[in-house]
Design a protein around this motif. Structure first.
Motif, PDB file in Angstrom:
ATOM      1  N   MET A   1      21.644  92.899   1.893  1.00  0.00           N
ATOM      2  CA  MET A   1      20.557  92.082   2.466  1.00  0.00           C
ATOM      3  C   MET A   1      19.202  92.768   2.281  1.00  0.00           C
ATOM      4  O   MET A   1      18.227  92.146   1.877  1.00  0.00           O
ATOM      5  CB  MET A   1      20.809  91.837   3.960  1.00  0.00           C
ATOM      6  CG  MET A   1      21.940  90.862   4.231  1.00  0.00           C
ATOM      7  SD  MET A   1      21.996  90.361   5.984  1.00  0.00           S
ATOM      8  CE  MET A   1      23.094  91.587   6.654  1.00  0.00           C
TER       9      MET A   1
ATOM     10  N   MET B   1       5.580  83.127   2.856  1.00  0.00           N
ATOM     11  CA  MET B   1       5.315  84.317   3.663  1.00  0.00           C
ATOM     12  C   MET B   1       6.069  84.247   4.989  1.00  0.00           C
ATOM     13  O   MET B   1       6.656  85.238   5.438  1.00  0.00           O
ATOM     14  CB  MET B   1       3.807  84.440   3.909  1.00  0.00           C
ATOM     15  CG  MET B   1       3.383  85.735   4.572  1.00  0.00           C
ATOM     16  SD  MET B   1       3.515  87.165   3.461  1.00  0.00           S
ATOM     17  CE  MET B   1       4.765  88.137   4.271  1.00  0.00           C
ATOM     18  N   VAL B   2       6.072  83.082   5.620  1.00  0.00           N
ATOM     19  CA  VAL B   2       6.824  82.921   6.874  1.00  0.00           C
ATOM     20  C   VAL B   2       8.297  83.216   6.635  1.00  0.00           C
ATOM     21  O   VAL B   2       8.948  83.889   7.434  1.00  0.00           O
ATOM     22  CB  VAL B   2       6.645  81.496   7.448  1.00  0.00           C
ATOM     23  CG1 VAL B   2       7.651  81.230   8.559  1.00  0.00           C
ATOM     24  CG2 VAL B   2       5.231  81.295   7.957  1.00  0.00           C
TER      25      VAL B   2
ATOM     26  N   LEU C   1       8.796  86.909   6.564  1.00  0.00           N
ATOM     27  CA  LEU C   1       8.669  87.510   7.896  1.00  0.00           C
ATOM     28  C   LEU C   1       9.912  87.215   8.742  1.00  0.00           C
ATOM     29  O   LEU C   1      10.381  88.067   9.501  1.00  0.00           O
ATOM     30  CB  LEU C   1       7.396  87.013   8.588  1.00  0.00           C
ATOM     31  CG  LEU C   1       6.088  87.526   7.975  1.00  0.00           C
ATOM     32  CD1 LEU C   1       4.884  86.814   8.574  1.00  0.00           C
ATOM     33  CD2 LEU C   1       5.950  89.032   8.160  1.00  0.00           C
ATOM     34  N   MET C   2      10.440  85.998   8.594  1.00  0.00           N
ATOM     35  CA  MET C   2      11.681  85.673   9.311  1.00  0.00           C
ATOM     36  C   MET C   2      12.824  86.559   8.841  1.00  0.00           C
ATOM     37  O   MET C   2      13.661  87.003   9.635  1.00  0.00           O
ATOM     38  CB  MET C   2      12.059  84.208   9.070  1.00  0.00           C
ATOM     39  CG  MET C   2      11.281  83.230   9.916  1.00  0.00           C
ATOM     40  SD  MET C   2      11.692  81.521   9.496  1.00  0.00           S
ATOM     41  CE  MET C   2      13.471  81.537   9.717  1.00  0.00           C
ATOM     42  N   GLU C   3      12.847  86.785   7.544  1.00  0.00           N
ATOM     43  CA  GLU C   3      13.959  87.548   6.984  1.00  0.00           C
ATOM     44  C   GLU C   3      13.899  89.012   7.427  1.00  0.00           C
ATOM     45  O   GLU C   3      14.916  89.584   7.837  1.00  0.00           O
ATOM     46  CB  GLU C   3      13.909  87.445   5.457  1.00  0.00           C
ATOM     47  CG  GLU C   3      15.257  87.548   4.818  1.00  0.00           C
ATOM     48  CD  GLU C   3      15.205  87.252   3.325  1.00  0.00           C
ATOM     49  OE1 GLU C   3      14.307  86.483   2.886  1.00  0.00           O
ATOM     50  OE2 GLU C   3      16.037  87.800   2.598  1.00  0.00           O
TER      51      GLU C   3
ATOM     52  N   GLN D   1      12.415  90.165   9.996  1.00  0.00           N
ATOM     53  CA  GLN D   1      12.684  90.181  11.436  1.00  0.00           C
ATOM     54  C   GLN D   1      14.191  90.088  11.686  1.00  0.00           C
ATOM     55  O   GLN D   1      14.732  90.783  12.542  1.00  0.00           O
ATOM     56  CB  GLN D   1      11.930  89.030  12.120  1.00  0.00           C
ATOM     57  CG  GLN D   1      12.304  88.790  13.577  1.00  0.00           C
ATOM     58  CD  GLN D   1      11.866  89.906  14.509  1.00  0.00           C
ATOM     59  OE1 GLN D   1      11.299  90.899  14.073  1.00  0.00           O
ATOM     60  NE2 GLN D   1      12.132  89.736  15.787  1.00  0.00           N
ATOM     61  N   ALA D   2      14.871  89.259  10.912  1.00  0.00           N
ATOM     62  CA  ALA D   2      16.324  89.117  11.084  1.00  0.00           C
ATOM     63  C   ALA D   2      17.033  90.440  10.793  1.00  0.00           C
ATOM     64  O   ALA D   2      17.988  90.806  11.485  1.00  0.00           O
ATOM     65  CB  ALA D   2      16.869  88.022  10.173  1.00  0.00           C
ATOM     66  N   LEU D   3      16.556  91.172   9.786  1.00  0.00           N
ATOM     67  CA  LEU D   3      17.218  92.443   9.467  1.00  0.00           C
ATOM     68  C   LEU D   3      16.998  93.456  10.591  1.00  0.00           C
ATOM     69  O   LEU D   3      17.913  94.205  10.951  1.00  0.00           O
ATOM     70  CB  LEU D   3      16.707  92.993   8.134  1.00  0.00           C
ATOM     71  CG  LEU D   3      16.919  92.085   6.909  1.00  0.00           C
ATOM     72  CD1 LEU D   3      16.573  92.816   5.619  1.00  0.00           C
ATOM     73  CD2 LEU D   3      18.342  91.557   6.833  1.00  0.00           C
TER      74      LEU D   3
ATOM     75  N   ALA E   1       1.834  80.219   2.341  1.00  0.00           N
ATOM     76  CA  ALA E   1       2.073  80.470   3.765  1.00  0.00           C
ATOM     77  C   ALA E   1       3.543  80.259   4.106  1.00  0.00           C
ATOM     78  O   ALA E   1       4.152  81.046   4.839  1.00  0.00           O
ATOM     79  CB  ALA E   1       1.191  79.557   4.612  1.00  0.00           C
ATOM     80  N   ASP E   2       4.137  79.205   3.552  1.00  0.00           N
ATOM     81  CA  ASP E   2       5.534  78.900   3.846  1.00  0.00           C
ATOM     82  C   ASP E   2       6.443  80.026   3.352  1.00  0.00           C
ATOM     83  O   ASP E   2       7.361  80.449   4.051  1.00  0.00           O
ATOM     84  CB  ASP E   2       5.923  77.574   3.187  1.00  0.00           C
ATOM     85  CG  ASP E   2       7.287  77.100   3.648  1.00  0.00           C
ATOM     86  OD1 ASP E   2       7.437  76.863   4.864  1.00  0.00           O
ATOM     87  OD2 ASP E   2       8.191  76.980   2.805  1.00  0.00           O
TER      88      ASP E   2
ATOM     89  N   LEU F   1      -3.559  82.899   1.825  1.00  0.00           N
ATOM     90  CA  LEU F   1      -2.661  82.390   2.879  1.00  0.00           C
ATOM     91  C   LEU F   1      -2.993  80.972   3.305  1.00  0.00           C
ATOM     92  O   LEU F   1      -2.230  80.338   4.027  1.00  0.00           O
ATOM     93  CB  LEU F   1      -2.722  83.306   4.106  1.00  0.00           C
ATOM     94  CG  LEU F   1      -1.613  84.337   4.251  1.00  0.00           C
ATOM     95  CD1 LEU F   1      -1.802  85.122   5.528  1.00  0.00           C
ATOM     96  CD2 LEU F   1      -0.238  83.693   4.244  1.00  0.00           C
TER      97      LEU F   1
ATOM     98  N   PHE G   1       5.408  93.505   6.203  1.00  0.00           N
ATOM     99  CA  PHE G   1       4.117  93.551   6.890  1.00  0.00           C
ATOM    100  C   PHE G   1       3.018  94.058   5.950  1.00  0.00           C
ATOM    101  O   PHE G   1       1.871  93.635   6.051  1.00  0.00           O
ATOM    102  CB  PHE G   1       4.232  94.395   8.157  1.00  0.00           C
ATOM    103  CG  PHE G   1       5.265  93.841   9.090  1.00  0.00           C
ATOM    104  CD1 PHE G   1       5.041  92.618   9.717  1.00  0.00           C
ATOM    105  CD2 PHE G   1       6.462  94.487   9.293  1.00  0.00           C
ATOM    106  CE1 PHE G   1       6.001  92.072  10.554  1.00  0.00           C
ATOM    107  CE2 PHE G   1       7.426  93.940  10.123  1.00  0.00           C
ATOM    108  CZ  PHE G   1       7.198  92.734  10.761  1.00  0.00           C
TER     109      PHE G   1
ATOM    110  N   PHE H   1       2.279  91.086   3.929  1.00  0.00           N
ATOM    111  CA  PHE H   1       1.493  90.187   4.773  1.00  0.00           C
ATOM    112  C   PHE H   1       0.024  90.612   4.766  1.00  0.00           C
ATOM    113  O   PHE H   1      -0.891  89.785   4.636  1.00  0.00           O
ATOM    114  CB  PHE H   1       2.065  90.212   6.196  1.00  0.00           C
ATOM    115  CG  PHE H   1       1.323  89.361   7.173  1.00  0.00           C
ATOM    116  CD1 PHE H   1       0.948  88.065   6.853  1.00  0.00           C
ATOM    117  CD2 PHE H   1       1.009  89.844   8.433  1.00  0.00           C
ATOM    118  CE1 PHE H   1       0.266  87.286   7.766  1.00  0.00           C
ATOM    119  CE2 PHE H   1       0.339  89.070   9.343  1.00  0.00           C
ATOM    120  CZ  PHE H   1      -0.042  87.785   9.013  1.00  0.00           C
TER     121      PHE H   1
END
Lengths: 374, 402
Positions: free
Chosen positions: B333, B296-297, B300-302, B304-306, B293-294, B287, B270, B273
């Motif tokens: 990870m 960065m997404v 953020l997914m990663e 969030q997954a952790l 942007a791709d 961005l 974040f 970001f």
């Protein structure tokens, strides 16, 4: 930063996960999967009937229409376990058709059709078209109001899963310049309207649907005011369930590969002891765990405005990445055997490609996420 | 005291919130380290030592340690509330990490009464800085092979050998030391003993190790006939391996009892970001570049997954197939993600990615480049990512040993 979702797990989800893990393992061993690949229908009607008896077809259908009134969150563990066993059959298609009716059907349509779906009548949705870009409102197939209050359809839908088995088809068309959904039955279709397609995932039955010459009464139209929202809902629901199938498949594919790496010997050593194989398997595994976490967050948050869409797109993108990688490496790590028909690695790889091509691949969803998040 | 009166707790939390709001210094005029492993200058050291002392005196560190040893004697919930307030107001890190997080709780659990009385208060007040002597130059990940010798002579042991990667080694007054008291045991683990070792003793030399960042974070510590008092043994002679393993449990946070606060404030996705949002290139927010942007997404997914992985371990049904999988893989990870994320952050800064710390034209004072280089401390320290992958491959996936 927007709310990206969180894990939650209901008792119903837990109970269904346990039952499904056992059922799918028993009813869909890989020998059965391979036998059904050669079968014209493509699934076992007896197993389909058993799923109906278990109440699975009505899980996400309201009680007033013959279901058990749960949601897609409870369907996710079922589909995950089906994907894990490469199971065939119109379960997801029927669930999505029910979702179309729940979200966008008229009261009369819900009363007429939902109890039949809950009781085990197969159904399907037809969204894709030859020039599809995965956007739910990119539709060229058309409906025109004709004489006597009937609708005349034209155009072609493609990649319609389970259209051959379906007794109800929900078809996306354009009417008066706006997206619309129309319910068809096999009796509405002229001979030859359905053509079975040759698709990469041979466990699947997929069809091209030619609409030219099809006419139906106007009462087959789903609520026109809600068609756009219903298409968005179907797009997300389809991606959620695809992610579930893919996460289950990823787990099985990793387990299948590990079995080989633990037993196959080369140069006097069990090949799983080589770090060149061990470390990529750890990569596959960590990507799987991340994808599964995204999946159960998406399931839990599905109905939340905003967060639901973010979580579903993350889940599908993560599942695509994880499944594709695990299955690609599975072929490679089986060596010469991996290049043969008899190795199951190809089954997983083909199913992963199928799902990536349906309703948006990882890159598509990441692009959507950039717009949602930035 | 074991029961918590919610009213008392709420009042305590409110006081802590007000205290940190008033006392946190956001910008001391020089860059503060993000982790206790990055304390490189005397200015940083003294600032952080004073800060920890102040927090302790106010009652917001060691709140749940016994009063007799300098603690607050309160239930853990009070310390947790204080730590939350510290974090909320972005307080600097606690300096004496090895003391408050692992040596301290270890002494509380396994130490003698005399050891508790001698050491615990100084740990909390930061008067006594602690360091750790586990790794050796020839044995990074393989602690059981430690060769530093300790030979008993009456009331003390004579220590010879060397330890490496000693964080805060220059400043430390005490070390938790793993040394070999018996080289002839059948199992190498049975010849190890665990000492609380004074560092300001003849025969101990600390040589700074210059890190890839250019800073001096660690030392190598040389022992030449240095005396370790026998009453500094934790556990019996020859029982050091067990004590060391328990220490690692505290270090990894697998066991509670730490004094509180936090010892690192890692940049997360974040923060990156935020960097991506405020960075312009060619008059456009960076961005808006679809490739940026791709990526960065993806991050953020990663991250969030952790976060979700952590939540999922709380649901037994969702980790039933491999209950130890996520815990054993989380270091791999998390640290690898952090390394790649900081690399991405440097690239986000474009041409200014060529600058380094203290260059006035650098983005964020060159912090991102330093963060990236420092990120390797986590992918290498505490077992390299490659060792971690072996651990996951063997203990989670059941593959044979390499």
């Amino acid at each position: 930063m927007k709310d990206l979702g969180r894990i939650g797990f209901s008792e119903d989800q837990a109970a269904l996960l346990e039952v499904a893990a056992d059922f799918c393992q028993r009813r869909s061993p890989v020998a059965t999967v391979r036998r059904l690949m050669e079968d014209e229908l493509g699934h076992d009607p007896a197993v389909w009937a058993e799923m109906g008896d278990l109440g699975w077809l009505g899980v996400a259908i309201p009680e007033a229409f013959g279901g058990s009134g749960l949601g897609l969150a409870e369907v996710v563990p079922l589909v995950e376990q089906m994907g894990r066993r490469l199971m065939a059959g119109p379960f997801v298609s029927t669930t999505l058709a029910a979702q179309a009716l729940i979200a966008g059907g008229t009261e009369a349509q819900k009363l007429e059709h939902l109890p039949r779906l809950a009781a085990g009548e197969a159904a399907a949705i037809a969204l894709g078209e030859p020039d599809t870009d995965w956007e739910p409102d990119t539709i060229s197939a058309a409906a025109r109001r004709g004489d006597g209050g009937r609708l005349s359809l034209s155009g072609r839908k493609i990649l319609v899963s389970d259209a051959g088995a379906a007794r109800r088809l929900i078809v996306a068309v354009r009417l008066d310049g706006a997206p619309a959904l129309v319910l068809l039955t096999p009796e509405d279709l002229p001979a030859g309207a359905l053509r079975r397609e040759t698709v990469i995932d041979e466990t699947r039955r997929s069809f091209s649907l030619t609409l030219d010459g099809v006419t139906v009464a106007e009462d087959r139209l789903l609520d026109p005011d809600r068609a756009g929202a219903t298409l968005e809902h179907l797009h997300l629901a389809a991606n959620l369930l695809a992610a579930a199938d893919m996460v289950g498949g990823t787990q099985a594919c990793i387990d299948y590969t590990l079995d080989y790496l633990r037993t196959r010997t080369q140069f006097g050593k069990v090949i799983g002891s080589y770090q060149a194989l061990k470390h990529p398997m750890v990569d596959a595994y960590t990507r799987y765990e991340q994808a599964r976490s995204h999946l159960y967050s998406a399931a839990h948050c599905f109905n939340e405005q905003g967060t639901g869409e973010i979580a579903v797109r993350m889940a599908k993108a993560a599942a695509d990445g994880a499944y594709s990688f695990a299955a690609d490496r599975s072929i490679q790590f089986h060596g010469g055997f991996g290049f043969t028909w008899d190795c199951d690695a190809q089954l997983y790889r083909r199913r992963a490609i199928w799902h990536a091509a349906q309703f948006g691949d990882a890159a598509f969803h990441r692009k959507k996420l950039a717009r949602l998040l930035f | 005291m074991s029961t918590v009166d919610p009213k008392d707790l709420a009042a305590f939390a409110e006081q802590a919130d007000a205290w940190f709001a008033e006392n946190v210094v956001r910008d001391p005029g020089f860059m503060l380290p993000l982790t206790f492993m990055e304390v490189g200058t005397d200015k940083q050291f003294h600032f952080l030592r004073d800060w920890q002392n102040k927090v302790w005196e106010a009652g917001y560190l060691g709140a749940a340690w016994p009063k007799a040893y300098g603690g607050g004697g309160l239930p853990q919930a009070f310390q947790s509330a204080a730590t939350r307030a510290m974090r909320k107001h972005h307080g600097p890190i606690m300096l004496n990490a090895i003391g408050i997080n692992w040596a301290g709780p270890l002494i509380l659990e396994m130490g003698t009464e005399a050891q508790k009385a001698a050491y615990l208060k100084g740990i909390l007040s930061a008067e006594d800085i602690w360091c750790q002597g586990f790794s050796e130059p020839g044995h990074g990940s393989d602690l059981g092979s430690a060769q530093t010798r300790a030979v008993r002579h009456g009331d003390h042991y004579v220590v010879n050998g060397s330890k490496i990667w000693t964080t805060l080694g220059r400043y430390a007054r005490y070390m938790i030391l793993l040394a070999r008291t018996d080289p002839s045991t059948e199992r190498k683990y049975d010849g190890l003993s665990f000492f609380l070792m004074p560092m300001k003793a003849p025969g101990i030399e600390t040589v700074p190790i210059r890190k890839l960042t250019g800073e001096h974070g660690f030392t190598q510590t040389f022992f030449t006939d240095a005396k370790a008092p026998a009453d500094g043994l934790v556990g019996p002679e020859g029982g050091g391996w067990k004590v060391a393993m328990r220490t690692l449990e505290y270090e990894r946070g697998a066991r509670g009892g730490q004094a509180g606060g936090y010892v690192s404030v890692g940049a997360n996705a974040f923060d990156v970001f935020d960097l991506a949002r405020r960075t312009q290139r060619g008059g456009q927010p960076v961005l808006e570049d679809p490739l940026v942007a791709d990526e960065m997404v993806g991050f953020l997914m990663e991250i969030q997954a952790l976060t979700l992985n952590g939540q999922r371990t709380q649901v037994p049904e969702l980790v039933a197939d491999r209950p130890q999988g996520i815990p054993l893989a989380s270091k791999l990870m998390g640290t690898e993600m952090s390394r790649r994320l900081n690399d991405f952050a440097v690239r986000l800064t474009g041409a200014r990615g060529a600058y380094y710390v203290d260059e006035p034209d650098a983005v964020d004072n060159g912090l991102w480049a330093r963060n990236y280089l420092n990120a390797f401390s986590a992918t290498i320290g505490g077992g390299t990512s490659q060792i971690q992958a072996n651990i996951v491959g063997e203990h989670v996936l059941g593959l044979p040993k390499s």
